[in-house]
Design a protein around this motif. Structure first.
Motif, PDB file in Angstrom:
ATOM      1  N   ALA A  86       4.474  10.873  -5.086  1.00 19.17           N
ATOM      2  CA  ALA A  86       3.662  10.837  -6.305  1.00 19.17           C
ATOM      3  C   ALA A  86       3.563   9.432  -6.898  1.00 19.17           C
ATOM      4  N   GLN A  87       4.672   8.710  -6.932  1.00 21.47           N
ATOM      5  CA  GLN A  87       4.658   7.368  -7.519  1.00 21.47           C
ATOM      6  C   GLN A  87       3.877   6.387  -6.647  1.00 21.47           C
ATOM      7  N   SER A  88       4.067   6.471  -5.345  1.00 19.94           N
ATOM      8  CA  SER A  88       3.348   5.593  -4.433  1.00 19.94           C
ATOM      9  C   SER A  88       1.850   5.861  -4.498  1.00 19.94           C
ATOM     10  N   CYS A  89       1.487   7.135  -4.555  1.00 18.28           N
ATOM     11  CA  CYS A  89       0.079   7.517  -4.634  1.00 18.28           C
ATOM     12  C   CYS A  89      -0.550   6.992  -5.925  1.00 18.28           C
ATOM     13  N   ALA A  90       0.162   7.145  -7.044  1.00 17.97           N
ATOM     14  CA  ALA A  90      -0.356   6.703  -8.341  1.00 17.97           C
ATOM     15  C   ALA A  90      -0.506   5.197  -8.409  1.00 17.97           C
ATOM     16  N   ALA A  91       0.311   4.480  -7.658  1.00 24.19           N
ATOM     17  CA  ALA A  91       0.281   3.020  -7.692  1.00 24.19           C
ATOM     18  C   ALA A  91      -0.789   2.432  -6.773  1.00 24.19           C
ATOM     19  N   MET A  92      -1.419   3.257  -5.934  1.00 18.91           N
ATOM     20  CA  MET A  92      -2.302   2.735  -4.893  1.00 18.91           C
ATOM     21  C   MET A  92      -3.465   1.915  -5.446  1.00 18.91           C
ATOM     22  N   ILE A  93      -4.271   2.480  -6.309  1.00 20.56           N
ATOM     23  CA  ILE A  93      -5.447   1.772  -6.823  1.00 20.56           C
ATOM     24  C   ILE A  93      -5.046   0.537  -7.631  1.00 20.56           C
ATOM     25  N   PRO A  94      -4.072   0.624  -8.551  1.00 18.21           N
ATOM     26  CA  PRO A  94      -3.652  -0.602  -9.255  1.00 18.21           C
ATOM     27  C   PRO A  94      -3.160  -1.700  -8.315  1.00 18.21           C
ATOM     28  N   GLN A  95      -2.395  -1.331  -7.295  1.00 11.10           N
ATOM     29  CA  GLN A  95      -1.909  -2.336  -6.345  1.00 11.10           C
ATOM     30  C   GLN A  95      -3.051  -2.951  -5.552  1.00 11.10           C
ATOM     31  N   ILE A  96      -4.033  -2.149  -5.179  1.00  8.83           N
ATOM     32  CA  ILE A  96      -5.179  -2.676  -4.445  1.00  8.83           C
ATOM     33  C   ILE A  96      -5.966  -3.658  -5.315  1.00  8.83           C
ATOM     34  N   LEU A  97      -6.122  -3.338  -6.599  1.00  5.41           N
ATOM     35  CA  LEU A  97      -6.877  -4.211  -7.497  1.00  5.41           C
ATOM     36  C   LEU A  97      -6.118  -5.494  -7.844  1.00  5.41           C
ATOM     37  N   GLU A  98      -4.866  -5.582  -7.429  1.00  4.17           N
ATOM     38  CA  GLU A  98      -4.155  -6.853  -7.497  1.00  4.17           C
ATOM     39  C   GLU A  98      -4.469  -7.720  -6.278  1.00  4.17           C
ATOM     40  N   LYS A  99      -4.965  -7.093  -5.211  1.00  4.42           N
ATOM     41  CA  LYS A  99      -5.273  -7.801  -3.971  1.00  4.42           C
ATOM     42  C   LYS A  99      -6.751  -8.174  -3.862  1.00  4.42           C
ATOM     43  N   VAL A 100      -7.621  -7.352  -4.446  1.00  6.83           N
ATOM     44  CA  VAL A 100      -9.061  -7.608  -4.445  1.00  6.83           C
ATOM     45  C   VAL A 100      -9.570  -7.434  -5.866  1.00  6.83           C
ATOM     46  N   ASP A 101     -10.715  -8.038  -6.176  1.00  5.56           N
ATOM     47  CA  ASP A 101     -11.160  -8.015  -7.570  1.00  5.56           C
ATOM     48  C   ASP A 101     -11.988  -6.792  -7.935  1.00  5.56           C
ATOM     49  N   HIS A 102     -12.410  -6.009  -6.925  1.00  3.85           N
ATOM     50  CA  HIS A 102     -13.113  -4.765  -7.222  1.00  3.85           C
ATOM     51  C   HIS A 102     -13.119  -3.886  -5.973  1.00  3.85           C
ATOM     52  N   ILE A 103     -13.545  -2.651  -6.153  1.00  2.00           N
ATOM     53  CA  ILE A 103     -13.657  -1.694  -5.049  1.00  2.00           C
ATOM     54  C   ILE A 103     -15.077  -1.143  -5.051  1.00  2.00           C
ATOM     55  N   ASP A 104     -15.793  -1.366  -3.951  1.00  2.00           N
ATOM     56  CA  ASP A 104     -17.145  -0.816  -3.807  1.00  2.00           C
ATOM     57  C   ASP A 104     -17.131   0.569  -3.178  1.00  2.00           C
ATOM     58  N   ILE A 105     -16.169   0.775  -2.264  1.00  2.22           N
ATOM     59  CA  ILE A 105     -16.155   1.991  -1.450  1.00  2.22           C
ATOM     60  C   ILE A 105     -14.739   2.531  -1.383  1.00  2.22           C
ATOM     61  N   LEU A 106     -14.578   3.828  -1.649  1.00  4.72           N
ATOM     62  CA  LEU A 106     -13.320   4.520  -1.383  1.00  4.72           C
ATOM     63  C   LEU A 106     -13.600   5.599  -0.353  1.00  4.72           C
ATOM     64  N   TYR A 107     -12.950   5.497   0.789  1.00  8.35           N
ATOM     65  CA  TYR A 107     -13.078   6.504   1.832  1.00  8.35           C
ATOM     66  C   TYR A 107     -11.745   7.225   1.971  1.00  8.35           C
ATOM     67  N   CYS A 108     -11.674   8.431   1.422  1.00  5.54           N
ATOM     68  CA  CYS A 108     -10.464   9.256   1.492  1.00  5.54           C
ATOM     69  C   CYS A 108     -10.472   9.990   2.826  1.00  5.54           C
ATOM     70  N   ASN A 109      -9.750   9.456   3.769  1.00  4.54           N
ATOM     71  CA  ASN A 109      -9.773   9.969   5.129  1.00  4.54           C
ATOM     72  C   ASN A 109      -8.443  10.592   5.563  1.00  4.54           C
ATOM     73  N   ALA A 110      -7.336  10.177   4.976  1.00  5.46           N
ATOM     74  CA  ALA A 110      -6.022  10.659   5.418  1.00  5.46           C
ATOM     75  C   ALA A 110      -5.951  12.183   5.339  1.00  5.46           C
ATOM     76  N   GLY A 111      -5.341  12.775   6.341  1.00  8.12           N
ATOM     77  CA  GLY A 111      -5.188  14.223   6.338  1.00  8.12           C
ATOM     78  C   GLY A 111      -4.266  14.665   7.452  1.00  8.12           C
ATOM     79  N   THR A 112      -3.951  15.950   7.436  1.00  9.30           N
ATOM     80  CA  THR A 112      -3.113  16.521   8.480  1.00  9.30           C
ATOM     81  C   THR A 112      -3.649  17.906   8.823  1.00  9.30           C
ATOM     82  N   TYR A 113      -3.036  18.543   9.801  1.00 11.46           N
ATOM     83  CA  TYR A 113      -3.611  19.769  10.367  1.00 11.46           C
ATOM     84  C   TYR A 113      -2.534  20.831  10.579  1.00 11.46           C
TER      85      TYR A 113
END
Length: 243
Positions: free
Chosen positions: A65-92
């Protein structure tokens, strides 16, 4: 006429293998920068080194939960914006309902459904503030048909279909496009959980597609002019006759 992805910044979850890796490579070829999200740090670092400076590794455990919640803030420390979010991760999970466990069900629903909803929840304020963006989710043909041989997995993908199509309507006034790509069986690690006989028959009959075919569909969706939304694209092996 296709629009350019040159200079766009994309985030792809489950980017270290399968559809996620194929789409990373496809978007990089189109000139985009790709933040590759995965839990496998060693694999991410190796891939980023091979793919070049426009491939940026982001280690996130979507089941934490904590890692997931930190994802977007951490990414925005690496890049200045996000144009595309592709939620692809999954399991079966395949087979009859009695052939799995409560723990496996929780894990799959948390990754296939909850993490998707949380990732979208976290990126929407950023995209709506910019009045532009694209959100795409990997669904499945199983999200459109009662695939009785995989009821747990199919249920997760039906939930994804509902979420994507309700969010698509909610985001229209904000300039954010939302859609899903719904592949049939893809040659990937997920098929390791298929019943051996089903997998053998699928391979022999040519009823599987390569991850690059799904990546091509995602590129097509993202390169439509802003007045056009591909709300869902089903990508099936020609010989797939189970639905």
């Amino acid at each position: 006429m296709a629009e350019s992805l040159d200079g766009k910044i994309a985030v792809i979850t489950g980017a270290a293998s399968g559809i996620g890796l194929a789409t990373t490579e496809a978007l990089l070829a189109e000139g985009a920068t790709v933040v590759m999200v995965d839990w496998n740090e060693a694999s991410l670092n190796e891939l980023a080194g091979r793919l070049g400076e426009k491939a940026i590794p982001q280690v996130t455990n979507l089941l934490d939960a904590q890692s997931c919640a930190a994802m977007i803030p951490q990414i925005l420390e690496k890049v200045d914006h996000i144009d595309i979010l592709y939620c692809n991760a999954g399991t079966y999970i395949g087979g009859d309902i009695t052939e799995t466990t409560s723990e496996a069900i929780d894990k799959m629903l948390n990754l296939n459904v909850n993490a998707v909803i949380k990732n979208v929840h976290d990126v929407v304020p950023h995209m709506t503030a910019r009045k532009t963006g694209d959100i795409i989710v990997t669904c499945s043909v199983a999200g459109h048909y009662p695939t009785y041989w995989e009821p747990v997995y199919a249920s997760s993908k039906w939930a994804v279909t509902c979420f994507v199509q309700t969010m698509r309507r909610q985001m229209i006034p904000h300039g954010v496009r939302v859609g899903q790509v719904s592949p049939g069986p893809v040659v990937s690690a997920l098929l390791a959980d298929w019943p051996e006989e089903n997998l053998r028959k699928a391979k022999e009959s040519g009823s599987l597609i390569d991850p690059s075919e799904v990546a091509d569909a995602v590129v097509y969706m993202l390169t439509r002019k802003r007045t056009v939304t591909i709300r869902d694209m089903l990508v099936l092996p020609t010989n797939f006759d189970r639905v």
